[in-house]
Enzyme design. Structure first.
Site, mmCIF file in Angstrom:
data_model
loop_
_atom_site.group_PDB
_atom_site.id
_atom_site.type_symbol
_atom_site.label_atom_id
_atom_site.label_comp_id
_atom_site.label_asym_id
_atom_site.label_seq_id
_atom_site.Cartn_x
_atom_site.Cartn_y
_atom_site.Cartn_z
ATOM 1 N N TYR A 56 -94.760 1.401 31.881
ATOM 2 C CA TYR A 56 -94.370 0.737 30.659
ATOM 3 C C TYR A 56 -94.164 1.739 29.680
ATOM 4 O O TYR A 56 -94.965 2.490 29.135
ATOM 5 C CB TYR A 56 -95.421 -0.502 30.069
ATOM 6 N N HIS A 117 -99.518 -0.838 41.227
ATOM 7 C CA HIS A 117 -98.531 -1.929 40.491
ATOM 8 C C HIS A 117 -97.884 -2.628 41.571
ATOM 9 O O HIS A 117 -97.469 -3.785 41.136
ATOM 10 C CB HIS A 117 -97.585 -1.064 39.624
HETATM 11 N N1 LIG Z 1 -97.628 -6.549 37.500
HETATM 12 C C1 LIG Z 1 -96.271 -6.763 37.421
HETATM 13 O O1 LIG Z 1 -95.490 -6.436 38.137
HETATM 14 C C2 LIG Z 1 -95.938 -7.352 35.981
HETATM 15 C C3 LIG Z 1 -94.509 -7.992 35.889
HETATM 16 C C4 LIG Z 1 -94.189 -8.568 34.756
HETATM 17 C C5 LIG Z 1 -95.340 -8.470 33.812
HETATM 18 N N2 LIG Z 1 -96.464 -8.164 33.803
HETATM 19 C C6 LIG Z 1 -97.297 -8.261 32.759
HETATM 20 O O2 LIG Z 1 -97.483 -9.754 32.265
HETATM 21 C C7 LIG Z 1 -97.287 -9.716 30.747
HETATM 22 C C8 LIG Z 1 -96.552 -11.138 30.390
HETATM 23 O O3 LIG Z 1 -95.539 -11.128 31.319
HETATM 24 P P1 LIG Z 1 -94.071 -11.106 30.375
HETATM 25 O O4 LIG Z 1 -94.164 -10.079 29.276
HETATM 26 O O5 LIG Z 1 -93.123 -10.834 31.593
HETATM 27 O O6 LIG Z 1 -93.772 -12.806 29.978
HETATM 28 P P2 LIG Z 1 -94.516 -13.630 29.019
HETATM 29 O O7 LIG Z 1 -95.581 -13.218 28.531
HETATM 30 O O8 LIG Z 1 -94.630 -14.972 30.164
HETATM 31 O O9 LIG Z 1 -93.239 -13.986 28.027
HETATM 32 C C9 LIG Z 1 -92.826 -13.257 27.163
HETATM 33 C C10 LIG Z 1 -92.064 -13.809 26.249
HETATM 34 O O10 LIG Z 1 -92.423 -15.157 25.611
HETATM 35 C C11 LIG Z 1 -92.410 -15.129 24.375
HETATM 36 N N3 LIG Z 1 -93.572 -15.684 23.780
HETATM 37 C C12 LIG Z 1 -94.899 -15.292 23.934
HETATM 38 N N4 LIG Z 1 -95.432 -16.376 23.422
HETATM 39 C C13 LIG Z 1 -94.929 -17.173 22.962
HETATM 40 C C14 LIG Z 1 -95.386 -18.089 22.089
HETATM 41 N N5 LIG Z 1 -96.606 -18.612 21.825
HETATM 42 N N6 LIG Z 1 -94.257 -19.260 21.929
HETATM 43 C C15 LIG Z 1 -93.034 -18.799 22.024
HETATM 44 N N7 LIG Z 1 -92.546 -17.844 22.719
HETATM 45 C C16 LIG Z 1 -93.729 -16.848 23.051
HETATM 46 C C17 LIG Z 1 -92.352 -13.717 23.742
HETATM 47 O O11 LIG Z 1 -91.455 -13.618 22.653
HETATM 48 P P3 LIG Z 1 -92.055 -13.227 21.382
HETATM 49 O O12 LIG Z 1 -92.137 -11.873 21.212
HETATM 50 O O13 LIG Z 1 -91.008 -13.648 20.380
HETATM 51 O O14 LIG Z 1 -93.479 -14.074 20.945
HETATM 52 C C18 LIG Z 1 -91.485 -12.978 24.987
HETATM 53 O O15 LIG Z 1 -90.110 -13.069 24.822
HETATM 54 C C19 LIG Z 1 -96.538 -8.439 30.669
HETATM 55 O O16 LIG Z 1 -96.474 -8.107 29.354
HETATM 56 C C20 LIG Z 1 -97.164 -7.600 31.599
HETATM 57 O O17 LIG Z 1 -98.315 -6.851 30.972
HETATM 58 C C21 LIG Z 1 -96.956 -7.456 34.996
#
Ligand SMILES: NC(=O)c1ccc[n+]([C@@H]2O[C@H](COP(=O)([O-])OP(=O)(O)OC[C@H]3O[C@@H](n4cnc5c(N)ncnc54)[C@H](OP(=O)(O)O)[C@@H]3O)[C@@H](O)[C@H]2O)c1
Length: 272
Positions: A56, A117
């Site tokens: 990241y 990962h």
């Molecule tokens: N292991 C892996 O391969 C892998 C892959 C992908 C992700 N991950 C992990 O999972 C975490 C979460 O996944 P992600 O970041 O892909 O997606 P997510 O958390 O499902 O979605 C993030 C998006 O949703 C918006 N958001 C968040 N809370 C909100 C709310 N309460 N109301 C409205 N919009 C909201 C955020 O915008 P705002 O900033 O405007 O709120 C952002 O654009 C990652 O950060 C990472 O740590 C791991």
């Protein structure tokens, strides 16, 4: 907050995801101020589980987390820090080196959870786990886990780990049940492994789905909180939403306290 109790640990159902904190694949200094604000807010409102990775922002995400924890004078012992090793670093010496680099960037003496990962085709499980097991014995890593592993890969990893695998972190959200359909969720639930649901709210029609809206209104909640509450309601499932927005950060944590009725849960499960 609700918790999953597993192998003597209490892990919050909702933690803080860190993809895009500090940049995407590379550090992006223009995101530093918003990233630090997000991390400080998360610590202030009571998140204790933070999910980062060496990939990241090419490690800058780990640096910013360490910085925020020190600036907020947060007691390290109250936190549960997950970081991940990239699939191109799975040889013995690389694993040891990657972990040491993550600890240096975090400014911490250990991580609570260290994940592979992504699996890599042809990866040598015995070699990778020889290093991972060593890290646990040396106290640099408290627990091991994997990410994006299918059922066969998960069982293979289990057989090489000297300590119980704590989690398989996979995509899981209302419209994406692929890891329920491929048997991973059920296997985790039956074998005391957490399924950490990533990207829990990143899907297109979440904010306009009428069914989710109606359930949200009944709980004076937002549709995003309902999508999280559906995950929280499931045994052995935890999740790690990410946000830069202080209000969203707070709302996401509070979603753990929403109690869906059985009818609501089943209705949501029937969507998509
Ligand atoms: N292991 C892996 O391969 C892998 C892959 C992908 C992700 N991950 C992990 O999972 C975490 C979460 O996944 P992600 O970041 O892909 O997606 P997510 O958390 O499902 O979605 C993030 C998006 O949703 C918006 N958001 C968040 N809370 C909100 C709310 N309460 N109301 C409205 N919009 C909201 C955020 O915008 P705002 O900033 O405007 O709120 C952002 O654009 C990652 O950060 C990472 O740590 C791991």
């Amino acid at each position: 907050m609700k918790y999953e109790t597993i192998h003597g640990l209490s892990i919050p159902k909702i933690g803080f995801g860190m993809w895009r904190i500090g940049g995407d694949s590379y550090p992006d200094p223009s995101l530093d101020a918003d990233s630090v604000t997000a991390l400080r807010t998360a610590l202030e409102v009571g998140y204790t589980h933070f999910d980062t990775a060496e990939s990241y922002a090419a490690g800058h995400s780990e640096e910013l987390l360490g910085r925020a924890v020190r600036e907020m004078n947060t007691d390290r012992k109250t936190l549960f820090i997950t970081t991940k090793i990239s699939p191109e670093h799975l040889h013995y010496e690389q694993v040891l080196h990657s972990c040491q680099s993550s600890l240096r960037r975090l400014g911490m003496e250990y991580v609570d959870l260290y994940l592979i990962h992504w699996p890599r085709i042809g990866m040598k499980f015995d070699e990778t786990f020889r290093a991972l097991n060593q890290l646990v014995r040396d106290g640099k890593v408290r627990h091991l886990g994997v990410s994006n592993f299918n059922l066969k890969q998960l069982k293979q990893a289990q057989s090489f780990s000297e300590t119980p695998l704590l989690t398989n972190q996979v995509p899981y959200r209302l419209p994406d049940r692929s890891y329920a359909e491929n048997g991973v969720l059920e296997y985790c639930q039956q074998n005391d492994i957490l399924l950490t649901a990533y990207s829990p709210i990143k899907f297109r029609n979440l904010s306009v789905n009428q069914t989710i809206h109606t359930i949200a209104q009944a709980h004076s909640a937002t549709p995003y909180q309902i999508a999280l509450a559906w995950l929280v309601a499931q045994p052995r499932v935890i999740t790690i939403p990410m946000s830069f927005n202080p209000q969203h950060i707070r709302e996401n944590l509070e979603a753990a306290d929403i109690e869906l009725t059985e009818d609501e849960f089943n209705t949501l499960s029937g969507l998509y």
